[in-house]
Design a protein around this motif. Structure first.
Motif, PDB file in Angstrom:
ATOM      1  N   VAL A  18       0.838  -1.205   0.000  1.00 52.74           N
ATOM      2  CA  VAL A  18       0.000   0.000   0.000  1.00 52.74           C
ATOM      3  C   VAL A  18       0.868   1.248   0.000  1.00 52.74           C
ATOM      4  O   VAL A  18       0.647   2.187  -0.781  1.00 52.74           O
ATOM      5  CB  VAL A  18      -0.958  -0.002   1.210  1.00 52.74           C
ATOM      6  CG1 VAL A  18      -1.619   1.368   1.370  1.00 52.74           C
ATOM      7  CG2 VAL A  18      -2.025  -1.078   1.043  1.00 52.74           C
ATOM      8  N   LEU A  19       1.879   1.269   0.852  1.00 51.53           N
ATOM      9  CA  LEU A  19       2.759   2.440   0.903  1.00 51.53           C
ATOM     10  C   LEU A  19       3.539   2.602  -0.393  1.00 51.53           C
ATOM     11  O   LEU A  19       3.763   3.729  -0.855  1.00 51.53           O
ATOM     12  CB  LEU A  19       3.716   2.306   2.089  1.00 51.53           C
ATOM     13  CG  LEU A  19       3.069   2.312   3.473  1.00 51.53           C
ATOM     14  CD1 LEU A  19       4.115   2.070   4.553  1.00 51.53           C
ATOM     15  CD2 LEU A  19       2.324   3.619   3.727  1.00 51.53           C
ATOM     16  N   ALA A  20       3.940   1.486  -0.995  1.00 53.37           N
ATOM     17  CA  ALA A  20       4.724   1.552  -2.235  1.00 53.37           C
ATOM     18  C   ALA A  20       3.888   1.978  -3.433  1.00 53.37           C
ATOM     19  O   ALA A  20       4.436   2.306  -4.486  1.00 53.37           O
ATOM     20  CB  ALA A  20       5.371   0.194  -2.513  1.00 53.37           C
ATOM     21  N   ALA A  21       2.571   1.974  -3.285  1.00 49.28           N
ATOM     22  CA  ALA A  21       1.712   2.386  -4.400  1.00 49.28           C
ATOM     23  C   ALA A  21       1.837   3.878  -4.695  1.00 49.28           C
ATOM     24  O   ALA A  21       1.552   4.325  -5.804  1.00 49.28           O
ATOM     25  CB  ALA A  21       0.251   2.036  -4.086  1.00 49.28           C
ATOM     26  N   PHE A  22       2.251   4.652  -3.689  1.00 49.92           N
ATOM     27  CA  PHE A  22       2.416   6.092  -3.890  1.00 49.92           C
ATOM     28  C   PHE A  22       3.741   6.355  -4.603  1.00 49.92           C
ATOM     29  O   PHE A  22       4.775   5.803  -4.238  1.00 49.92           O
ATOM     30  CB  PHE A  22       2.390   6.820  -2.544  1.00 49.92           C
ATOM     31  CG  PHE A  22       1.071   6.710  -1.836  1.00 49.92           C
ATOM     32  CD1 PHE A  22       0.051   7.615  -2.094  1.00 49.92           C
ATOM     33  CD2 PHE A  22       0.839   5.691  -0.911  1.00 49.92           C
ATOM     34  CE1 PHE A  22      -1.170   7.510  -1.443  1.00 49.92           C
ATOM     35  CE2 PHE A  22      -0.375   5.579  -0.262  1.00 49.92           C
ATOM     36  CZ  PHE A  22      -1.392   6.481  -0.526  1.00 49.92           C
ATOM     37  N   THR A  30      -6.981   7.328  -4.412  1.00 50.45           N
ATOM     38  CA  THR A  30      -8.223   6.906  -3.783  1.00 50.45           C
ATOM     39  C   THR A  30      -8.090   5.460  -3.317  1.00 50.45           C
ATOM     40  O   THR A  30      -7.146   4.752  -3.697  1.00 50.45           O
ATOM     41  CB  THR A  30      -9.396   7.006  -4.760  1.00 50.45           C
ATOM     42  OG1 THR A  30      -9.187   6.061  -5.817  1.00 50.45           O
ATOM     43  CG2 THR A  30      -9.513   8.415  -5.339  1.00 50.45           C
ATOM     44  N   LEU A  31      -9.061   4.996  -2.524  1.00 51.23           N
ATOM     45  CA  LEU A  31      -9.061   3.604  -2.094  1.00 51.23           C
ATOM     46  C   LEU A  31      -9.119   2.667  -3.294  1.00 51.23           C
ATOM     47  O   LEU A  31      -8.425   1.641  -3.336  1.00 51.23           O
ATOM     48  CB  LEU A  31     -10.250   3.342  -1.170  1.00 51.23           C
ATOM     49  CG  LEU A  31     -10.094   3.726   0.299  1.00 51.23           C
ATOM     50  CD1 LEU A  31     -11.415   3.541   1.027  1.00 51.23           C
ATOM     51  CD2 LEU A  31      -9.003   2.888   0.957  1.00 51.23           C
ATOM     52  N   SER A  32      -9.937   2.996  -4.279  1.00 47.15           N
ATOM     53  CA  SER A  32     -10.052   2.146  -5.470  1.00 47.15           C
ATOM     54  C   SER A  32      -8.738   2.080  -6.232  1.00 47.15           C
ATOM     55  O   SER A  32      -8.327   1.006  -6.698  1.00 47.15           O
ATOM     56  CB  SER A  32     -11.161   2.669  -6.390  1.00 47.15           C
ATOM     57  OG  SER A  32     -12.419   2.584  -5.754  1.00 47.15           O
ATOM     58  N   GLU A  33      -8.066   3.220  -6.335  1.00 51.89           N
ATOM     59  CA  GLU A  33      -6.769   3.234  -7.023  1.00 51.89           C
ATOM     60  C   GLU A  33      -5.732   2.424  -6.252  1.00 51.89           C
ATOM     61  O   GLU A  33      -4.932   1.690  -6.841  1.00 51.89           O
ATOM     62  CB  GLU A  33      -6.301   4.678  -7.204  1.00 51.89           C
ATOM     63  CG  GLU A  33      -7.116   5.450  -8.225  1.00 51.89           C
ATOM     64  CD  GLU A  33      -6.806   6.936  -8.226  1.00 51.89           C
ATOM     65  OE1 GLU A  33      -6.996   7.579  -9.273  1.00 51.89           O
ATOM     66  OE2 GLU A  33      -6.384   7.470  -7.172  1.00 51.89           O
ATOM     67  N   LEU A  34      -5.751   2.538  -4.932  1.00 52.43           N
ATOM     68  CA  LEU A  34      -4.829   1.754  -4.118  1.00 52.43           C
ATOM     69  C   LEU A  34      -5.111   0.266  -4.263  1.00 52.43           C
ATOM     70  O   LEU A  34      -4.184  -0.551  -4.338  1.00 52.43           O
ATOM     71  CB  LEU A  34      -4.948   2.174  -2.650  1.00 52.43           C
ATOM     72  CG  LEU A  34      -4.279   3.496  -2.290  1.00 52.43           C
ATOM     73  CD1 LEU A  34      -4.751   3.989  -0.925  1.00 52.43           C
ATOM     74  CD2 LEU A  34      -2.756   3.351  -2.300  1.00 52.43           C
ATOM     75  N   SER A  35      -6.373  -0.099  -4.317  1.00 57.64           N
ATOM     76  CA  SER A  35      -6.737  -1.505  -4.498  1.00 57.64           C
ATOM     77  C   SER A  35      -6.225  -2.029  -5.834  1.00 57.64           C
ATOM     78  O   SER A  35      -5.660  -3.126  -5.906  1.00 57.64           O
ATOM     79  CB  SER A  35      -8.260  -1.651  -4.408  1.00 57.64           C
ATOM     80  OG  SER A  35      -8.642  -2.986  -4.643  1.00 57.64           O
ATOM     81  N   ARG A  36      -6.407  -1.247  -6.884  1.00 61.47           N
ATOM     82  CA  ARG A  36      -5.945  -1.676  -8.219  1.00 61.47           C
ATOM     83  C   ARG A  36      -4.424  -1.768  -8.273  1.00 61.47           C
ATOM     84  O   ARG A  36      -3.871  -2.720  -8.830  1.00 61.47           O
ATOM     85  CB  ARG A  36      -6.445  -0.710  -9.285  1.00 61.47           C
ATOM     86  CG  ARG A  36      -7.931  -0.836  -9.598  1.00 61.47           C
ATOM     87  CD  ARG A  36      -8.264  -0.150 -10.909  1.00 61.47           C
ATOM     88  NE  ARG A  36      -7.918   1.262 -10.889  1.00 61.47           N
ATOM     89  CZ  ARG A  36      -8.726   2.223 -10.480  1.00 61.47           C
ATOM     90  NH1 ARG A  36      -9.935   1.920 -10.023  1.00 61.47           N
ATOM     91  NH2 ARG A  36      -8.359   3.493 -10.513  1.00 61.47           N
TER      92      ARG A  36
END
Length: 258
Positions: A18-22, A30-36
């Motif tokens: 999750v942290l590496a997604a940024f 968004t939550l949806s973008e983080l999920s994807r």
């Protein structure tokens, strides 16, 4: 990050994903973008993000998107390769900048990349892609070539055995050429990296030694490719690196005249 191994990712894996997604180009998600981006179910993402926000590792904006929180910066500031090194280096980086008004950088090695600890840039300096906390492939940067040249043999072989990313037509992508350049760096005590990341700039870099005389960091100055002869910058860059090394207590720097 999608996990492809047969073993399910651990809770820690999921949190770090999750942290590496940024990223620098996507600092708010968004939550949806983080999920994807993580490949995690939305319900799992919601639970992890909620806990991270509660602890201050993430912050929720008014528009509902999340950003990295200040608490992570506080934790990162405890790294010995961050503030301690930066504090020792800043007076010399500032002097080098004042003497040249070009980009001045401090970096450490995190194979296969370099991580930039600090950068000073002027309004009229050539534009560069590096930033504090950012990464670039070590083989393509001046600071990276310096750090690789003084890294343990097994670290060098790890980089030499892997594909070498090409940024421009000048990027070193041959293991044989990289091996030769690293030998030159060890012999000369500096390197000029010519238009390897961007065609508009080149860098002059030199090593910083720590208290045990090993190379712990590297500094560089980045100048326009069409600017002055980069060899004219070598004495100033090496002097700044030597000053930082002396502050860190490097015996070899302490033996050398100021």
């Amino acid at each position: 990050m999608r996990h492809t191994s047969a073993q399910a990712p651990s809770v820690v894996d999921r949190v770090l994903d999750v942290l590496a997604a940024f990223t620098p180009d996507r600092p708010a998600l968004t939550l949806s973008e983080l999920s994807r981006r993580t490949g995690l179910p939305l319900s799992t993402t919601h639970r992890i993000v909620g806990e991270l926000a509660r602890r201050g590792a993430l912050e929720r904006q008014d528009d509902g998107r999340y950003r990295v929180g200040l608490w992570l910066w506080e934790v990162a500031s405890l790294s010995p390769r961050g503030p301690v090194l930066r504090d020792a280096a800043m007076p010399f980086l500032e002097d080098l900048y004042e003497a040249t008004h070009e980009n001045v950088q401090l970096a450490v090695l995190d194979v296969p990349d370099v991580v930039y600890v600090e950068r000073i840039s002027g309004r009229n300096a050539v534009s560069i892609v590096s930033r504090p906390g950012g990464r670039l492939a070590a083989h393509a940067t001046g600071v990276g070539l310096v750090l690789l040249a003084h890294a343990p043999a097994e670290v060098q072989e790890q980089v030499l055995a892997a594909p070498l990313r090409r940024y421009t037509g000048k990027t070193i992508t041959s293991a044989e050429e990289l091996r030769r350049v690293l030998a030159d760096v060890r012999r000369d005590g500096y390197v000029i990296s010519d238009r390897q990341v961007e065609m508009v700039s080149l860098s002059v870099a030199a090593p910083v030694h720590g208290a045990d005389d090993t190379v712990v960091a590297a500094i560089s100055i980045v100048i326009p490719a069409s600017g002055p002869d980069p060899r004219s910058m070598v004495p100033a860059v090496r002097a700044a690196a030597r000053g930082i090394s002396r502050t860190l207590g490097a015996p070899r720097a302490l033996r050398q005249p100021s």
